[in-house]
Every structure is written in C-alpha cells, then in structure tokens.
Motif scaffolding. Structure first.
Motif, PDB file in Angstrom:
ATOM      1  N   ILE A 204      18.563  40.561  21.531  1.00  0.00           N
ATOM      2  CA  ILE A 204      17.630  39.517  21.934  1.00  0.00           C
ATOM      3  C   ILE A 204      16.290  40.166  22.277  1.00  0.00           C
ATOM      4  O   ILE A 204      16.248  41.168  22.985  1.00  0.00           O
ATOM      5  N   PRO A 205      15.198  39.627  21.752  1.00  0.00           N
ATOM      6  CA  PRO A 205      13.889  40.232  22.031  1.00  0.00           C
ATOM      7  C   PRO A 205      13.548  40.214  23.523  1.00  0.00           C
ATOM      8  O   PRO A 205      13.967  39.314  24.250  1.00  0.00           O
ATOM      9  N   ASP A 206      12.795  41.189  23.939  1.00  0.00           N
ATOM     10  CA  ASP A 206      12.286  41.235  25.309  1.00  0.00           C
ATOM     11  C   ASP A 206      11.361  40.039  25.516  1.00  0.00           C
ATOM     12  O   ASP A 206      10.370  39.889  24.799  1.00  0.00           O
ATOM     13  N   PRO A 207      11.695  39.161  26.488  1.00  0.00           N
ATOM     14  CA  PRO A 207      10.836  37.985  26.713  1.00  0.00           C
ATOM     15  C   PRO A 207       9.397  38.364  27.061  1.00  0.00           C
ATOM     16  O   PRO A 207       8.496  37.545  26.920  1.00  0.00           O
ATOM     17  N   PHE A 208       9.200  39.594  27.507  1.00  0.00           N
ATOM     18  CA  PHE A 208       7.857  40.025  27.882  1.00  0.00           C
ATOM     19  C   PHE A 208       7.186  40.854  26.782  1.00  0.00           C
ATOM     20  O   PHE A 208       6.063  41.329  26.953  1.00  0.00           O
ATOM     21  N   GLY A 209       7.926  41.044  25.677  1.00  0.00           N
ATOM     22  CA  GLY A 209       7.323  41.677  24.522  1.00  0.00           C
ATOM     23  C   GLY A 209       7.002  43.148  24.669  1.00  0.00           C
ATOM     24  O   GLY A 209       6.240  43.699  23.877  1.00  0.00           O
ATOM     25  N   GLU A 210       7.577  43.804  25.683  1.00  0.00           N
ATOM     26  CA  GLU A 210       7.252  45.208  25.906  1.00  0.00           C
ATOM     27  C   GLU A 210       8.294  46.142  25.291  1.00  0.00           C
ATOM     28  O   GLU A 210       7.965  47.052  24.537  1.00  0.00           O
ATOM     29  N   GLU A 211       9.548  45.876  25.656  1.00  0.00           N
ATOM     30  CA  GLU A 211      10.627  46.754  25.199  1.00  0.00           C
ATOM     31  C   GLU A 211      11.227  46.194  23.916  1.00  0.00           C
ATOM     32  O   GLU A 211      10.888  45.109  23.475  1.00  0.00           O
ATOM     33  N   GLU A 212      12.148  46.958  23.359  1.00  0.00           N
ATOM     34  CA  GLU A 212      12.691  46.536  22.064  1.00  0.00           C
ATOM     35  C   GLU A 212      13.728  45.426  22.174  1.00  0.00           C
ATOM     36  O   GLU A 212      14.067  44.799  21.177  1.00  0.00           O
ATOM     37  N   SER A 213      14.219  45.180  23.388  1.00  0.00           N
ATOM     38  CA  SER A 213      15.164  44.076  23.559  1.00  0.00           C
ATOM     39  C   SER A 213      15.188  43.626  25.008  1.00  0.00           C
ATOM     40  O   SER A 213      14.677  44.309  25.907  1.00  0.00           O
ATOM     41  N   TYR A 214      15.814  42.487  25.200  1.00  0.00           N
ATOM     42  CA  TYR A 214      16.056  41.968  26.544  1.00  0.00           C
ATOM     43  C   TYR A 214      16.782  43.028  27.365  1.00  0.00           C
ATOM     44  O   TYR A 214      16.431  43.308  28.510  1.00  0.00           O
ATOM     45  N   ALA A 215      17.794  43.628  26.772  1.00  0.00           N
ATOM     46  CA  ALA A 215      18.588  44.634  27.479  1.00  0.00           C
ATOM     47  C   ALA A 215      17.741  45.841  27.855  1.00  0.00           C
ATOM     48  O   ALA A 215      17.844  46.366  28.971  1.00  0.00           O
TER      49      ALA A 215
ATOM     50  N   GLY B 139      28.077  53.973  37.444  1.00  0.00           N
ATOM     51  CA  GLY B 139      27.861  52.622  37.942  1.00  0.00           C
ATOM     52  C   GLY B 139      27.521  51.801  36.723  1.00  0.00           C
ATOM     53  O   GLY B 139      27.386  52.346  35.629  1.00  0.00           O
ATOM     54  N   GLY B 140      27.363  50.514  36.899  1.00  0.00           N
ATOM     55  CA  GLY B 140      26.972  49.724  35.740  1.00  0.00           C
ATOM     56  C   GLY B 140      26.877  48.258  36.059  1.00  0.00           C
ATOM     57  O   GLY B 140      27.577  47.772  36.942  1.00  0.00           O
ATOM     58  N   VAL B 141      26.005  47.569  35.363  1.00  0.00           N
ATOM     59  CA  VAL B 141      25.948  46.114  35.475  1.00  0.00           C
ATOM     60  C   VAL B 141      25.610  45.536  34.113  1.00  0.00           C
ATOM     61  O   VAL B 141      25.140  46.236  33.214  1.00  0.00           O
ATOM     62  N   SER B 142      25.876  44.248  34.004  1.00  0.00           N
ATOM     63  CA  SER B 142      25.467  43.507  32.829  1.00  0.00           C
ATOM     64  C   SER B 142      24.021  43.075  33.055  1.00  0.00           C
ATOM     65  O   SER B 142      23.685  42.644  34.152  1.00  0.00           O
ATOM     66  N   PRO B 143      23.170  43.191  32.064  1.00  0.00           N
ATOM     67  CA  PRO B 143      21.779  42.779  32.267  1.00  0.00           C
ATOM     68  C   PRO B 143      21.733  41.286  32.567  1.00  0.00           C
ATOM     69  O   PRO B 143      22.354  40.511  31.855  1.00  0.00           O
ATOM     70  N   SER B 144      21.042  40.925  33.639  1.00  0.00           N
ATOM     71  CA  SER B 144      20.912  39.493  33.907  1.00  0.00           C
ATOM     72  C   SER B 144      19.425  39.219  34.056  1.00  0.00           C
ATOM     73  O   SER B 144      18.612  39.961  33.526  1.00  0.00           O
ATOM     74  N   GLY B 145      19.084  38.185  34.754  1.00  0.00           N
ATOM     75  CA  GLY B 145      17.673  37.844  34.832  1.00  0.00           C
ATOM     76  C   GLY B 145      16.830  38.846  35.577  1.00  0.00           C
ATOM     77  O   GLY B 145      15.784  39.275  35.116  1.00  0.00           O
TER      78      GLY B 145
END
Length: 559
Positions: free
Chosen positions: A135-146, A54-60
């Motif tokens: 892209i940085p994680d907007p929440f600063g937890e993970e290494e990226s938005y993705a 399965g798969g999706v593009s990361p969105s909001g």
RNA sequence: GGGCUGGUAGCUCAGUUAGGCAGAGCGUCUGGCUUUUAACCAGACGGUCGGGGGUUCAAGUCCCUCCCAGCCCGCCA
C-alpha cells in the motif's frame, strides 16, 4: 476434541511469567528487573549473539505504547552487553499483515498526528485487504505504508538513542527466510492443526495455516484449496474476507502461490520469527499473554520443535487515566513526549517495573520528572531511601546517556516558571538567585539545565495550568482600588531609586502596610500588571531582574 | 460464563519472590526564611495495603472467597 475446558486448561498451564518461570536461577531477586531476565537468558547458555526481539503490526500511529516493544528489550540487551555478551536487538515490522480497516488517525513523517481527512483516504480504502507493504505511503514519502510506519518507529528509537535493527516481515518472506518454516508447517499439517486446535476452536481438518497473496488483486486470501509440498506451492481461491461487521471483497481469482507469495497466520508466524531469527527473549503486552503466547510456545515446541524464547509480559499503561486509543485520540508519540521532557526521563519511565499498571498523566508530568530527579540523586547516594537507591544504583547507568555528577536539574515546575520570559540571561539570573547555579558552574552545565525550561514551558502551555504565565509586553486590563494605585505609584518611585530585588521585595510589604491594603491584593495587582494573572514568581526579586524603566512604567500603568 | 494481570496515603509510586513495626516523594496544613504566592528549611496531618474469611506467635505478603479495572478465551494481530 476441542472444548472450552481444553482451551482454558492449556492457557492456564502455560501462562508466561518471566520472573519465576523456568530458567533455574530465579531464586534470588535483583534490584532491576532486567537483571532477572538476563539471569534467565544466561541460564540457557544461549549462542552468541543473543537475540532480543520486539514487533508490531503497522497501524495508524506509532505511539508511546508501541515503544514498550523496543525499550523493554533494550534494557535487557544493555544488561547482557555489560555482562560481556554480544547482543542483537531486532524489531519486526509485521508488515505482510493486511490492512483490515481504515485507521482514524495517522502520523505524518514528523510524527505529528493527523486525521484521515488530510490524506487520500480513498486510496487507502481501495487497498483494504492488501499487505501494508503493498500500500502506498499516504504521505508520499516512503515506498509503502509499512515503510512509513517503520521509519517513524526507527526515528523514535534514534531519538532515545536505542540501537535496534528494523526487519520487514515481507522481506523475510521474499528472501526465502520463512521457506523452511512454511514447508515444515505444511508438511506436518496434521500436527499443526492438532496443536492450534487446542487454542482456536475454528481449526478443523480442512484448516490450512497459510494465506497466499492473490496474484490478481494483491489481497491476502483465506481459502486454500490444496497444498503441494513437493512443488512448494498452494492453490487458492480469492474469496471474501470478513472483518468485524464488514466484508472485504475477494476477486474470485483461482491461482497458485509459492511459499514466498503469502504468509503464515499470526499464531504460526510469531514462533516462525523466533525460529528464523534465533530469538532468545521477547517482551510482549498483556494482550498476547493469554492467546498468542501459550499457542506460540506450544507450536514452537511441538510443531516447529525448538525452544521458544524467554517471555516477559508487560502491563499496559494508561494515558491520562484512559486506555491508549488512536481512534479516540487518546494517544501520545515519542516525539510529542520529547517536547515535554528529556529522553532520560522517558527512558526512566520504562525502566520502572513492567508488571505494574501505570498511568502516564500529562497534567502531572512534573511528578514524573521529580521522580526521575530523585532517582538520579539516589544513584549518587543523596537520597535516604534504601529501596530507591538499590534500584537507582543498578538502573540509572542504563537510563542516561552518560553518568555525570555535575548535572544540575531545575525542578520541573520552577523551570516552567522560568518559561515566563524568553530572556535567556534573565532565566539564568533567576535560577542563580535561587541557588541552582553559582559563579563556578560551567557554562555547558548551565545551558543543559536551562534546556529543561523550554520543555517545561511547552508543558505549561499545553496543559494551560497554573505555570502558564508570561511576562506581558503590553499593559493588561486592570481594575484597582485607589489605595492600591497609590501604593503602586510609591513602589514605582522606590524602584526608580535603583534598589536590588531583595530590597524591592521588602518594599512591597512596606508599601502595602503603609497604604493599609491587604498583602494579597497588592501582590495580585503586581501579578496582574506583569503577568495578567493572579499568581507568579517571587515578585520583588523578579522585578529586580527586569529593565528598570519597564518596571517603573508598568507600575505606573503608563504602558 | 472461564482464565490472566493489576488494585498500597489526595496524587505518583516503593515494599509482595524467602511472612517479622505501614514507607518515600509530591500535595495539604502549621511554622521558619526581617517579607502570605514558585523555590528552600522544620514539623504535622494523612492508611480497615480493594472488601470479607482462614492459616500463623506474627499476613500488604500465604490460602479461600467476593468487588473493581484492563486483557484473553471468535476472527485478526
């Protein structure tokens, strides 16, 4: 040579239908759709392990709709495992895709939906056009938005106890797994153009199916000026990218990229994933049925030259009658759902026929839970419904974590009623009075059954519906007739004489008659005093469970 | 405009693959449980299976046509 007719013909000829398309053994219909799919997969005699993707593009927001991609495949995986196959279920986060516009809503690390105002939106805006993994994680937890988004989906899968291997598309490029695919596509670029042109009219003799990442600004670029398959590189210019009404500026840099420093366009990337991962089965939403699937199948067969997976289109479900939309706020996450119902109920929802368009109406979750309870009873042979029983016999073991007959399911609305009090013993006593438990019911079964109360209580509060009543700690405001006041005092005297709930219930009627007041008015007075509401549970038996002093004092309107 | 998918009782859904009596649960109503309220028990009501036409002894099911909803047919995924 591309015309509108060509496009529609190609699409119509290859429309996917996992139930009666190729495969050879679809002439008998199974009780559970996952068995039909499994039959088709087996008919191809696939190599082990069988791969389901399965798969999706990361969105909001990773919402419940995205979960189709994981759980539909899961049921097929489980059926195949039961048949003795080794199965690998993977989920690709299509995270080398560029962020094309700012999401209106995001989900934080706990799955709570928050507005863009709660994060550094400016930082996101500056990263438009870059791969989600850059892209940085907007929440600063993970290494990226993705990575943030993938972690949310993985957490949801864990909550529903679904083993799935999360794969990053970006990593697959970086590891070189896509190298042979990119190389093959670019070496056979004329064939690639010819095939895709049947589906996309913009494909012309200059079209290059590869989008390098600009080494200068980090954005995905769309303008390739030359291809060198010998060297394994492409030259590009970082030009502007048009997205809807907006333009994402390119930096103008001219550079050279390897096959790992860019990505295939989706129409090639999807079949590329099938090939690299050896995918045997993939479910997808109706949005892919007419565009991506026919072209992906064609590209797999005629450009990459391998057999594409068995497809399955699932219908989208609506939420509260409206399409799922994170921008409109019409969204629900797995973790939100699990505050309202058990994981097995959610799994049941997805075990239903994927081809049916369904509405998930939160205000009537009691119906869904009732349906699940009935489905469960049908498995144990307690429902006189042949169709339901056949479905349940096959599907139920894949829906629950463990098949056990000793479970007690409190009806959802009754569980909501029990939520009026936080007193665990009182909840248990009331359920016992109604016959759901007896002296022989093991403690862990009682505890498991009562766990539904918290969820149903959440539901009643969230919906603020007829079941949202609470035992009032303080005396509510009231306005009663003198006759009703007299009757309440008499009832208080009766309660003080140590009668049980059944007797109190009888006395309510006696008292009302004696004082010549409407039964409804008297009950309404009782519900007002104890719940500050116009209705509630069977009153006498309920009062019999409460502390006597409290009941007497409240009936006398003293506190 | 063309295509794909869906449309069955007030609600949630079975039944459509191979044509064979229109179904279930919930809700509603009535009655029962010494007692109008959640629950429980019994019964009733509830349908032109989206509309119309056709094939057939027989159509929710097959064919044609129309309506409604979502999606695809640009880009992107």
């Amino acid at each position: 040579m591309t015309t509108d007719e060509d496009t529609s013909d190609a699409a119509a000829d290859d429309s996917p239908d996992a139930f009666d398309d190729a495969g050879g053994s679809s002439d008998d219909h199974r009780d559970f759709w996952a068995d039909d799919v499994a039959d088709e997969i087996e008919a191809r005699d696939p190599d082990e392990p069988i791969v389901i993707k399965g798969g999706v593009s990361p969105s909001g927001v990773a919402h419940l709709g995205n979960f189709n991609e994981i759980i539909r495949g899961y049921f097929v995986a489980e059926v195949l495992r039961e048949r003795g196959h080794e199965v690998r279920q993977v989920f690709t986060s299509d995270d080398k895709d560029p962020l094309r516009k700012l999401p209106r809503k995001l989900a934080d690390e706990d799955g709570n939906i928050v507005g863009l105002g709660e994060v550094d939106a400016g930082a996101l805006g500056r990263n438009l056009g870059k791969p989600y993994t850059s892209i940085p994680d907007p929440f600063g937890e993970e290494e990226s938005y993705a990575a943030h988004f993938a972690a949310l989906l993985k957490a949801d899968a864990d909550r529903l106890d679904i083993p799935v291997e999360m794969l990053s598309n970006t990593e697959m490029y970086e590891n070189g797994e896509f190298d042979p695919v990119v190389e093959h596509v670019l070496e056979n670029i004329d064939t690639a153009r010819e095939v895709l042109a049947k589906y996309q009219s913009k494909v012309d003799a200059d079209y290059v199916p590869f989008n390098p990442v600009c080494e200068e600004c980090g954005k995905i670029t769309e303008t390739v000026t030359s291809v060198d398959t010998e060297a394994g590189t492409v030259d590009y210019v970082c030009t502007d990218m048009t997205v809807g009404d907006n333009t994402i500026d390119g930096c103008g840099h001219e550079g050279t990229a390897t096959f790992r420093e860019g990505k295939l366009p989706w129409r090639f990337e999807w079949p590329g994933q099938w090939q690299v991962l050896g995918v045997d089965f993939e479910p997808f939403g109706k949005d892919h049925a007419e565009g991506s699937w026919p072209s992906g199948k064609d590209i797999a067969e005629n450009v990459l030259e391998f057999e594409p997976p068995i497809p399955m289109v699932y219908e989208w479900f609506t939420l509260n009658g409206e399409a799922l939309s994170s921008s409109a706020g019409n969204i629900v996450t797995v973790s939100e759902m699990l505050e309202l119902l058990e994981p097995e109920v959610l799994r049941y929802f997805f075990a239903l026929n994927p081809r049916k368009a369904r509405d998930l109406d939160l205000s009537r979750l009691d119906q869904l839970v009732d349906d699940f309870d009935r489905f469960e009873r049908a498995y144990f042979g307690d429902v006189d419904d042949e169709n339901l029983t056949r479905f349940a016999k096959r599907a139920y073991p894949f829906v629950v974590d463990e098949v056990r007959e000793d479970r007690v399911r409190l009806p959802y609305t009754f569980a909501a009623v029990l939520g009026m009090t936080d007193d665990e013993d009182l909840r248990k006593q009331m359920a016992t009075n109604e016959g759901f438990f007896d002296d022989d019911t093991p403690d862990d079964v009682v505890e498991e059954a009562l766990a539904r109360v918290e969820r149903a209580r959440h539901w009643a509060e969230k919906m603020d519906n007829a079941y949202n009543y609470r035992l009032q700690v303080d005396l509510p405001e009231f306005d009663f007739d003198p006759a009703v006041e007299t009757a309440l005092d008499e009832l208080a005297d009766f309660v003080e004489e140590n009668h049980d709930g059944e007797a109190i219930q009888g006395e309510i009627y006696e008292t009302a008659r004696r004082n010549d007041i409407e039964m409804g008015d008297f009950f309404a007075a009782g519900y007002r005093l104890f719940f500050d509401a116009t209705q509630g549970p069977r009153l006498g038996e309920f009062l019999g469970e409460l502390e006597q002093d409290f009941v007497v004092t409240r009936l006398r309107r003293e506190a």
